[in-house]
Design a protein around this motif. Structure first.
Motif, PDB file in Angstrom:
ATOM      1  N   GLU A  17     -13.434 -19.924  -2.567  1.00 16.83           N
ATOM      2  CA  GLU A  17     -12.291 -19.096  -2.204  1.00 16.83           C
ATOM      3  C   GLU A  17     -12.760 -17.754  -1.641  1.00 16.83           C
ATOM      4  OE1 GLU A  17      -9.109 -19.922  -2.416  1.00 16.83           O
ATOM      5  OE2 GLU A  17      -9.332 -21.809  -3.518  1.00 16.83           O
ATOM      6  N   PRO A  18     -11.999 -17.172  -0.711  1.00 14.65           N
ATOM      7  CA  PRO A  18     -12.287 -15.792  -0.308  1.00 14.65           C
ATOM      8  C   PRO A  18     -11.956 -14.838  -1.443  1.00 14.65           C
ATOM      9  CG  PRO A  18     -10.220 -16.525   0.633  1.00 14.65           C
ATOM     10  CD  PRO A  18     -10.826 -17.726  -0.043  1.00 14.65           C
ATOM     11  N   VAL A  19     -12.327 -13.576  -1.281  1.00 13.00           N
ATOM     12  CA  VAL A  19     -11.967 -12.578  -2.285  1.00 13.00           C
ATOM     13  C   VAL A  19     -10.445 -12.553  -2.431  1.00 13.00           C
ATOM     14  CG1 VAL A  19     -11.988 -10.122  -2.850  1.00 13.00           C
ATOM     15  CG2 VAL A  19     -14.022 -11.192  -1.877  1.00 13.00           C
ATOM     16  N   LEU A  20      -9.983 -12.534  -3.651  1.00 16.59           N
ATOM     17  CA  LEU A  20      -8.570 -12.723  -3.930  1.00 16.59           C
ATOM     18  C   LEU A  20      -7.784 -11.424  -3.822  1.00 16.59           C
ATOM     19  CD1 LEU A  20      -8.986 -15.154  -6.952  1.00 16.59           C
ATOM     20  CD2 LEU A  20      -8.643 -15.718  -4.548  1.00 16.59           C
ATOM     21  N   LYS A  21      -6.516 -11.564  -3.456  1.00 24.76           N
ATOM     22  CA  LYS A  21      -5.624 -10.418  -3.301  1.00 24.76           C
ATOM     23  C   LYS A  21      -4.422 -10.561  -4.223  1.00 24.76           C
ATOM     24  CE  LYS A  21      -6.838  -9.578   1.558  1.00 24.76           C
ATOM     25  NZ  LYS A  21      -7.386  -8.210   1.367  1.00 24.76           N
ATOM     26  N   ILE A  22      -3.854  -9.421  -4.572  1.00 23.32           N
ATOM     27  CA  ILE A  22      -2.691  -9.345  -5.456  1.00 23.32           C
ATOM     28  C   ILE A  22      -1.503  -8.780  -4.681  1.00 23.32           C
ATOM     29  CG2 ILE A  22      -1.705  -8.085  -7.420  1.00 23.32           C
ATOM     30  CD1 ILE A  22      -3.457 -10.259  -8.422  1.00 23.32           C
ATOM     31  N   GLY A  23      -0.368  -9.488  -4.741  1.00 25.32           N
ATOM     32  CA  GLY A  23       0.863  -8.961  -4.164  1.00 25.32           C
ATOM     33  C   GLY A  23       1.460  -7.901  -5.073  1.00 25.32           C
ATOM     34  N   ALA A  24       1.942  -6.817  -4.493  1.00 26.41           N
ATOM     35  CA  ALA A  24       2.458  -5.696  -5.289  1.00 26.41           C
ATOM     36  C   ALA A  24       3.664  -5.069  -4.611  1.00 26.41           C
ATOM     37  CB  ALA A  24       1.371  -4.641  -5.485  1.00 26.41           C
ATOM     38  N   SER A  25       4.511  -4.467  -5.415  1.00 26.32           N
ATOM     39  CA  SER A  25       5.615  -3.633  -4.934  1.00 26.32           C
ATOM     40  C   SER A  25       5.602  -2.330  -5.705  1.00 26.32           C
ATOM     41  CB  SER A  25       6.967  -4.326  -5.133  1.00 26.32           C
ATOM     42  OG  SER A  25       7.091  -5.468  -4.312  1.00 26.32           O
ATOM     43  N   VAL A  26       5.988  -1.259  -5.019  1.00 24.21           N
ATOM     44  CA  VAL A  26       6.091   0.061  -5.645  1.00 24.21           C
ATOM     45  C   VAL A  26       7.434   0.657  -5.262  1.00 24.21           C
ATOM     46  CG1 VAL A  26       5.023   2.325  -5.938  1.00 24.21           C
ATOM     47  CG2 VAL A  26       3.582   0.346  -5.390  1.00 24.21           C
ATOM     48  N   TRP A  27       8.129   1.201  -6.247  1.00 23.11           N
ATOM     49  CA  TRP A  27       9.410   1.869  -6.035  1.00 23.11           C
ATOM     50  C   TRP A  27       9.319   3.282  -6.587  1.00 23.11           C
ATOM     51  CZ3 TRP A  27       8.667  -2.917  -8.289  1.00 23.11           C
ATOM     52  CH2 TRP A  27       9.181  -4.035  -7.624  1.00 23.11           C
ATOM     53  N   TRP A  28       9.905   4.257  -5.899  1.00 27.02           N
ATOM     54  CA  TRP A  28       9.842   5.627  -6.394  1.00 27.02           C
ATOM     55  C   TRP A  28      11.121   6.379  -6.058  1.00 27.02           C
ATOM     56  CZ3 TRP A  28       7.081   3.716  -2.266  1.00 27.02           C
ATOM     57  CH2 TRP A  28       7.238   4.334  -1.023  1.00 27.02           C
ATOM     58  N   PRO A  29      11.436   7.404  -6.843  1.00 24.66           N
ATOM     59  CA  PRO A  29      12.655   8.194  -6.599  1.00 24.66           C
ATOM     60  C   PRO A  29      12.489   9.108  -5.399  1.00 24.66           C
ATOM     61  CG  PRO A  29      11.414   9.100  -8.434  1.00 24.66           C
ATOM     62  CD  PRO A  29      10.711   7.832  -8.042  1.00 24.66           C
ATOM     63  N   GLY A  30      13.584   9.703  -4.987  1.00 22.50           N
ATOM     64  CA  GLY A  30      13.545  10.581  -3.826  1.00 22.50           C
ATOM     65  C   GLY A  30      12.685  11.806  -4.030  1.00 22.50           C
ATOM     66  N   GLN A  31      12.700  12.367  -5.219  1.00 26.44           N
ATOM     67  CA  GLN A  31      11.889  13.535  -5.552  1.00 26.44           C
ATOM     68  C   GLN A  31      10.752  13.100  -6.472  1.00 26.44           C
ATOM     69  OE1 GLN A  31      12.384  16.593  -4.228  1.00 26.44           O
ATOM     70  NE2 GLN A  31      14.129  15.780  -3.057  1.00 26.44           N
ATOM     71  N   VAL A  32       9.520  13.260  -6.025  1.00 31.31           N
ATOM     72  CA  VAL A  32       8.392  12.750  -6.814  1.00 31.31           C
ATOM     73  C   VAL A  32       7.451  13.848  -7.300  1.00 31.31           C
ATOM     74  CG1 VAL A  32       8.412  10.500  -5.706  1.00 31.31           C
ATOM     75  CG2 VAL A  32       7.017  12.339  -4.735  1.00 31.31           C
ATOM     76  N   THR A  33       7.672  15.087  -6.891  1.00 27.86           N
ATOM     77  CA  THR A  33       6.700  16.128  -7.243  1.00 27.86           C
ATOM     78  C   THR A  33       6.609  16.359  -8.743  1.00 27.86           C
ATOM     79  OG1 THR A  33       8.418  17.803  -6.868  1.00 27.86           O
ATOM     80  CG2 THR A  33       6.897  17.335  -5.037  1.00 27.86           C
ATOM     81  N   GLN A  34       7.686  16.054  -9.492  1.00 30.46           N
ATOM     82  CA  GLN A  34       7.680  16.255 -10.939  1.00 30.46           C
ATOM     83  C   GLN A  34       7.456  14.959 -11.710  1.00 30.46           C
ATOM     84  OE1 GLN A  34       7.783  19.404 -12.165  1.00 30.46           O
ATOM     85  NE2 GLN A  34       7.804  19.965  -9.989  1.00 30.46           N
ATOM     86  N   VAL A  35       7.214  13.867 -10.996  1.00 30.52           N
ATOM     87  CA  VAL A  35       7.006  12.588 -11.673  1.00 30.52           C
ATOM     88  C   VAL A  35       5.660  12.586 -12.379  1.00 30.52           C
ATOM     89  CG1 VAL A  35       6.741  10.093 -11.354  1.00 30.52           C
ATOM     90  CG2 VAL A  35       8.486  11.329 -10.068  1.00 30.52           C
ATOM     91  N   THR A  36       5.655  12.166 -13.626  1.00 33.63           N
ATOM     92  CA  THR A  36       4.425  12.141 -14.422  1.00 33.63           C
ATOM     93  C   THR A  36       3.960  10.736 -14.772  1.00 33.63           C
ATOM     94  OG1 THR A  36       5.650  12.277 -16.520  1.00 33.63           O
ATOM     95  CG2 THR A  36       5.012  14.357 -15.482  1.00 33.63           C
ATOM     96  N   THR A  37       4.813   9.736 -14.534  1.00 32.01           N
ATOM     97  CA  THR A  37       4.543   8.409 -15.085  1.00 32.01           C
ATOM     98  C   THR A  37       4.779   7.308 -14.068  1.00 32.01           C
ATOM     99  OG1 THR A  37       5.190   9.164 -17.292  1.00 32.01           O
ATOM    100  CG2 THR A  37       5.164   6.796 -16.929  1.00 32.01           C
ATOM    101  N   LEU A  38       3.823   6.384 -13.991  1.00 27.69           N
ATOM    102  CA  LEU A  38       3.965   5.157 -13.224  1.00 27.69           C
ATOM    103  C   LEU A  38       3.996   3.994 -14.200  1.00 27.69           C
ATOM    104  CD1 LEU A  38       2.209   4.034  -9.985  1.00 27.69           C
ATOM    105  CD2 LEU A  38       2.057   2.557 -11.997  1.00 27.69           C
ATOM    106  N   LEU A  39       4.987   3.132 -14.061  1.00 28.34           N
ATOM    107  CA  LEU A  39       5.137   1.952 -14.907  1.00 28.34           C
ATOM    108  C   LEU A  39       4.554   0.751 -14.175  1.00 28.34           C
ATOM    109  CD1 LEU A  39       8.822   2.578 -16.066  1.00 28.34           C
ATOM    110  CD2 LEU A  39       6.711   3.353 -17.146  1.00 28.34           C
ATOM    111  N   LEU A  40       3.469   0.188 -14.702  1.00 27.29           N
ATOM    112  CA  LEU A  40       2.765  -0.928 -14.067  1.00 27.29           C
ATOM    113  C   LEU A  40       3.221  -2.220 -14.738  1.00 27.29           C
ATOM    114  CD1 LEU A  40       0.256  -2.987 -13.756  1.00 27.29           C
ATOM    115  CD2 LEU A  40       0.662  -1.431 -11.843  1.00 27.29           C
ATOM    116  N   CYS A  41       3.989  -3.033 -14.021  1.00 23.20           N
ATOM    117  CA  CYS A  41       4.726  -4.149 -14.624  1.00 23.20           C
ATOM    118  C   CYS A  41       4.111  -5.503 -14.281  1.00 23.20           C
ATOM    119  CB  CYS A  41       6.171  -4.129 -14.132  1.00 23.20           C
ATOM    120  SG  CYS A  41       7.031  -2.570 -14.430  1.00 23.20           S
ATOM    121  N   LEU A  42       4.015  -6.361 -15.306  1.00 24.50           N
ATOM    122  CA  LEU A  42       3.526  -7.730 -15.152  1.00 24.50           C
ATOM    123  C   LEU A  42       4.607  -8.701 -15.621  1.00 24.50           C
ATOM    124  CD1 LEU A  42      -0.121  -7.423 -16.551  1.00 24.50           C
ATOM    125  CD2 LEU A  42       0.660  -7.170 -14.175  1.00 24.50           C
ATOM    126  N   PRO A  43       4.998  -9.670 -14.781  1.00 26.20           N
ATOM    127  CA  PRO A  43       6.057 -10.616 -15.151  1.00 26.20           C
ATOM    128  C   PRO A  43       5.546 -11.697 -16.094  1.00 26.20           C
ATOM    129  CG  PRO A  43       5.235 -11.125 -12.973  1.00 26.20           C
ATOM    130  CD  PRO A  43       4.537  -9.867 -13.405  1.00 26.20           C
TER     131      PRO A  43
END
Length: 332
Positions: A17-43
């Motif tokens: 197999e070639p080197v494997l890739k992971i499909g991902a999505s990222v969602w963020w609010p309109g204002q991000v300068t004060q954001v402190t946390t990213l939630l990394l989700c696995l189904p």
């Protein structure tokens, strides 16, 4: 809510197999300068990353974890496990052990966080060097979140939804449900999974709110599951990964790794979930000094389908902000 869909490189290379890739999505609010946390989700099992962005046919976004948590001021990211969604699907799916999935998710998480910290993910996202990550997993994804945290310590805390180290002994064959030492069985899981499922990418049928036990009735738990949410769930339904699925069914599946977690742990469990007695679940997390159990009233295993989902989003938001002393914002 802003959204980005991409693939992330991993360092995982399988024979042929070639080197494997992971499909991902990222969602963020309109204002991000004060954001402190990213939630990394696995189904969870036979779900891809769209489980965290369920969209009803009428456009109602109240089923979407991504929409609701980004509205509460968090960045949300979700990954497809190898073999599912937009991730690489090896020709030999029997190579996809829990260890391989975890390493791929570790690599994808590291790449994603590096891009966010350095401002390389999207023109609308500035460098957020102080952003912390919280691991979020549902069902089998919670098991893999535990293994990822144990192996790489990438998260400041973990959120485990619909999971316990009890496993699913009522569905497991004797080779799994009667084991005395789960660690000793792990090398045999590929053989056990082949016997159980017969093929590396099986499709699981028979999901429905009114089905009886043995037909995934616990996926919904009761007729209180919203039909619009059930319709949205179909878009997230994928094939099953047999080896990690067999591991998740095994009593004591990741008990050693769960006991070793020393970060804050949030346990979200439906009142009619598949995890056994809910109040017994926290006993597995003896290494954490900050342990929260939240039981969603009248909810089954797929929590986002039930009216209690709004309570879950509010409670989780308050818990996340309490981790760094921030007051929780009011949400209707």
């Amino acid at each position: 809510m802003n959204a980005l869909h991409l693939t992330l490189d991993t360092g995982v290379a399988l024979p042929g197999e070639p080197v494997l890739k992971i499909g991902a999505s990222v969602w963020w609010p309109g204002q991000v300068t004060q954001v402190t946390t990213l939630l990394l989700c696995l189904p969870g099992g036979n779900m891809n990353r769209r489980y965290f962005d369920l969209r009803a046919p009428d456009g109602d976004d109240s089923f979407s974890f991504a929409a609701q948590m980004s509205a509460r001021g968090f960045i949300v990211a979700a990954l497809d496990h190898l073999g599912l969604g937009d991730s690489s699907k090896p020709r030999d799916g029997w190579q996809l052990s829990a260890e391989v999935l975890v390493q791929a998710n570790i690599d994808a998480t590291a790449e994603l966080l590096a891009r966010v910290h350095q401002g390389r993910l999207h023109p609308d996202l500035p460098a957020l060097s102080g952003l912390r990550s919280i691991g979020v997993g549902h069902s089998m994804g919670a098991m893999l979140t535990i293994l990822q945290q144990h192996a790489a310590r990438q998260h400041a805390a973990v959120v485990l939804l619909g999971f316990s180290t009890r496993g699913l002994p009522e569905y497991a064959p004797p080779a799994v449900k009667d084991v005395a030492d789960p660690l000793a069985v792990r090398p045999q899981l590929a053989t056990i999974a082949k016997t159980m499922f017969g093929q590396p990418y099986p499709l699981i049928h028979g999901q429905g709110a009114g089905n009886e036990r043995g037909s995934n009735a616990e996926l919904f738990g009761s007729k209180k599951a919203d039909p619009r949410g059930i319709a949205a769930l179909k878009a997230a339904t994928d094939c099953l990964l047999p080896i990690p699925a067999a591991m998740s069914m095994m009593p004591g599946n990741v008990a050693p790794e769960a006991a070793a977690l020393d970060v804050p742990v949030f346990l979200g469990i439906g009142e009619r979930d598949m995890v056994g007695p809910a109040h017994r679940v926290p006993a597995a997390f003896t290494g954490s000094h900050d342990l929260t159990l939240y039981i969603l009233p009248e909810a089954g295993h797929s929590h986002f389908l039930f009216p209690a989902r709004t309570r879950l989003f509010n409670r989780l938001s308050a818990w996340l902000r309490a981790l760094d002393g921030e007051p929780a914002p009011s949400m209707r």
